[in-house]
Design a protein around this motif. Structure first.
Motif, PDB file in Angstrom:
ATOM      1  N   GLY A 110      33.199  31.700  66.857  1.00  0.00           N
ATOM      2  CA  GLY A 110      32.899  30.474  66.123  1.00  0.00           C
ATOM      3  C   GLY A 110      33.431  30.456  64.694  1.00  0.00           C
ATOM      4  N   LEU A 111      33.750  31.650  64.173  1.00  0.00           N
ATOM      5  CA  LEU A 111      34.252  31.721  62.793  1.00  0.00           C
ATOM      6  C   LEU A 111      35.777  31.763  62.736  1.00  0.00           C
ATOM      7  N   ALA A 112      36.409  31.529  63.889  1.00  0.00           N
ATOM      8  CA  ALA A 112      37.873  31.661  63.963  1.00  0.00           C
ATOM      9  C   ALA A 112      38.592  30.751  62.962  1.00  0.00           C
ATOM     10  N   LYS A 113      38.155  29.515  62.873  1.00  0.00           N
ATOM     11  CA  LYS A 113      38.827  28.553  61.977  1.00  0.00           C
ATOM     12  C   LYS A 113      38.719  29.017  60.521  1.00  0.00           C
ATOM     13  N   GLU A 114      37.492  29.380  60.141  1.00  0.00           N
ATOM     14  CA  GLU A 114      37.226  29.850  58.779  1.00  0.00           C
ATOM     15  C   GLU A 114      38.079  31.080  58.425  1.00  0.00           C
ATOM     16  N   ARG A 115      38.122  32.043  59.347  1.00  0.00           N
ATOM     17  CA  ARG A 115      38.877  33.277  59.089  1.00  0.00           C
ATOM     18  C   ARG A 115      40.378  33.019  59.090  1.00  0.00           C
ATOM     19  N   LYS A 116      40.799  32.094  59.922  1.00  0.00           N
ATOM     20  CA  LYS A 116      42.221  31.742  59.984  1.00  0.00           C
ATOM     21  C   LYS A 116      42.633  31.096  58.654  1.00  0.00           C
ATOM     22  N   ASP A 117      41.773  30.190  58.148  1.00  0.00           N
ATOM     23  CA  ASP A 117      42.050  29.536  56.864  1.00  0.00           C
ATOM     24  C   ASP A 117      42.142  30.560  55.745  1.00  0.00           C
ATOM     25  N   ARG A 118      41.250  31.561  55.795  1.00  0.00           N
ATOM     26  CA  ARG A 118      41.245  32.571  54.741  1.00  0.00           C
ATOM     27  C   ARG A 118      42.561  33.362  54.764  1.00  0.00           C
ATOM     28  N   ILE A 119      43.026  33.720  55.950  1.00  0.00           N
ATOM     29  CA  ILE A 119      44.294  34.452  56.044  1.00  0.00           C
ATOM     30  C   ILE A 119      45.446  33.577  55.544  1.00  0.00           C
ATOM     31  N   GLU A 120      45.438  32.316  55.944  1.00  0.00           N
ATOM     32  CA  GLU A 120      46.518  31.424  55.507  1.00  0.00           C
ATOM     33  C   GLU A 120      46.530  31.252  53.994  1.00  0.00           C
ATOM     34  N   LYS A 121      45.339  31.190  53.421  1.00  0.00           N
ATOM     35  CA  LYS A 121      45.217  31.079  51.967  1.00  0.00           C
ATOM     36  C   LYS A 121      45.778  32.348  51.300  1.00  0.00           C
ATOM     37  N   PHE A 122      45.466  33.469  51.917  1.00  0.00           N
ATOM     38  CA  PHE A 122      45.939  34.756  51.421  1.00  0.00           C
ATOM     39  C   PHE A 122      47.470  34.817  51.453  1.00  0.00           C
ATOM     40  N   VAL A 123      48.057  34.423  52.573  1.00  0.00           N
ATOM     41  CA  VAL A 123      49.518  34.469  52.732  1.00  0.00           C
ATOM     42  C   VAL A 123      50.192  33.555  51.710  1.00  0.00           C
ATOM     43  N   SER A 124      49.666  32.343  51.563  1.00  0.00           N
ATOM     44  CA  SER A 124      50.344  31.393  50.685  1.00  0.00           C
ATOM     45  C   SER A 124      50.066  31.673  49.209  1.00  0.00           C
ATOM     46  N   SER A 125      49.039  32.486  48.921  1.00  0.00           N
ATOM     47  CA  SER A 125      48.720  32.748  47.518  1.00  0.00           C
ATOM     48  C   SER A 125      49.826  33.514  46.803  1.00  0.00           C
ATOM     49  N   LYS A 126      50.648  34.213  47.519  1.00  0.00           N
ATOM     50  CA  LYS A 126      51.760  34.922  46.863  1.00  0.00           C
ATOM     51  C   LYS A 126      53.090  34.604  47.541  1.00  0.00           C
ATOM     52  N   ASN A 127      53.191  33.392  47.991  1.00  0.00           N
ATOM     53  CA  ASN A 127      54.383  32.851  48.647  1.00  0.00           C
ATOM     54  C   ASN A 127      55.178  33.795  49.558  1.00  0.00           C
ATOM     55  N   TYR A 128      54.468  34.506  50.433  1.00  0.00           N
ATOM     56  CA  TYR A 128      55.184  35.205  51.498  1.00  0.00           C
ATOM     57  C   TYR A 128      55.622  34.129  52.474  1.00  0.00           C
ATOM     58  N   ASP A 129      56.893  34.097  52.776  1.00  0.00           N
ATOM     59  CA  ASP A 129      57.392  33.052  53.659  1.00  0.00           C
ATOM     60  C   ASP A 129      57.640  33.619  55.052  1.00  0.00           C
ATOM     61  N   PRO A 130      56.748  33.338  55.994  1.00  0.00           N
ATOM     62  CA  PRO A 130      56.912  33.919  57.337  1.00  0.00           C
ATOM     63  C   PRO A 130      58.183  33.436  58.032  1.00  0.00           C
ATOM     64  N   ALA A 131      58.811  32.400  57.482  1.00  0.00           N
ATOM     65  CA  ALA A 131      60.020  31.874  58.112  1.00  0.00           C
ATOM     66  C   ALA A 131      61.282  32.582  57.609  1.00  0.00           C
ATOM     67  N   LEU A 132      61.099  33.474  56.670  1.00  0.00           N
ATOM     68  CA  LEU A 132      62.225  34.224  56.127  1.00  0.00           C
ATOM     69  C   LEU A 132      63.022  34.837  57.285  1.00  0.00           C
ATOM     70  N   ASP A 133      64.261  34.423  57.453  1.00  0.00           N
ATOM     71  CA  ASP A 133      65.016  34.848  58.639  1.00  0.00           C
ATOM     72  C   ASP A 133      65.971  35.994  58.329  1.00  0.00           C
ATOM     73  N   LEU A 134      65.625  37.170  58.816  1.00  0.00           N
ATOM     74  CA  LEU A 134      66.448  38.354  58.548  1.00  0.00           C
ATOM     75  C   LEU A 134      67.265  38.756  59.768  1.00  0.00           C
TER      76      LEU A 134
END
Ligand SMILES: [Zn+2]
Length: 170
Positions: A110-134
């Motif tokens: 039941g906390l999946a949405k909340e935890r997912k939002d927290r991770i997304e906030k964490f990722v975007s807080s320091k502009n890690y770009d998951p689309a970075l294509d190497l």
């Protein structure tokens, strides 16, 4: 032989992703992710000392690190700030290469949405770009290092065989 070649290539990819990660961190103005003790603290406190997936309490001692985008040939996640999240050892063992969005659904209920939002906030807080294509760099490295390594191994293998033959003839 093919199996050994892919082991060599996979190791090279991991080293490549670690080194690119250091560079990516520096370019974004961070001390490259170690993790050092104070870096672990930063991770832990962002997530309130909870496993980011299942929510169990964790500390410096029980902390495991998960790479959100896995560090492998297919996904090419970096060992860098914001691709590493704190989790418990059980979740780390269980998640493997699965997409974290799918894994969190299973672990957080039941906390999946909340935890997912927290991770997304964490990722975007320091502009890690998951689309970075190497892939353009890494795919070549994967092929090249495997064939170079096998060429060298076969060269030295022939020499060793000659040496063994000589000794056995004596
Ligand atoms: Zn967990």
């Amino acid at each position: 032989m093919a199996r050994s070649q892919s082991n060599i290539s996979n190791s090279a990819i991991r080293i490549f992703l670690q080194e690119v990660g250091k560079f990516y961190d520096k370019e974004r103005g961070f001390d490259p992710f170690g993790p050092k003790k104070h870096q672990k603290d930063e991770l832990l406190s962002f997530f309130n000392f909870e496993c980011c997936f299942c929510g169990v309490q964790i500390d410096q001692r029980t902390l495991s690190q998960d790479h959100l985008v896995p560090m492998n040939k297919a996904r090419l996640g970096l060992h860098a700030w914001r691709n590493v999240v704190p989790c418990c050892k059980d979740c780390n063992n269980e998640k493997k290469q699965r997409p974290w969005q799918e894994f969190i659904q299973k672990k957080a209920g039941g906390l999946a949405k909340e935890r997912k939002d927290r991770i997304e906030k964490f990722v975007s807080s320091k502009n890690y770009d998951p689309a970075l294509d190497l892939h353009v760099y890494a795919d070549n490295l994967y092929e090249d290092i495997g064939s170079v390594a096998m060429t060298l191994i076969n060269l030295r293998l022939k020499q060793a065989e000659e040496g063994i033959k000589k000794i056995l003839k004596k």
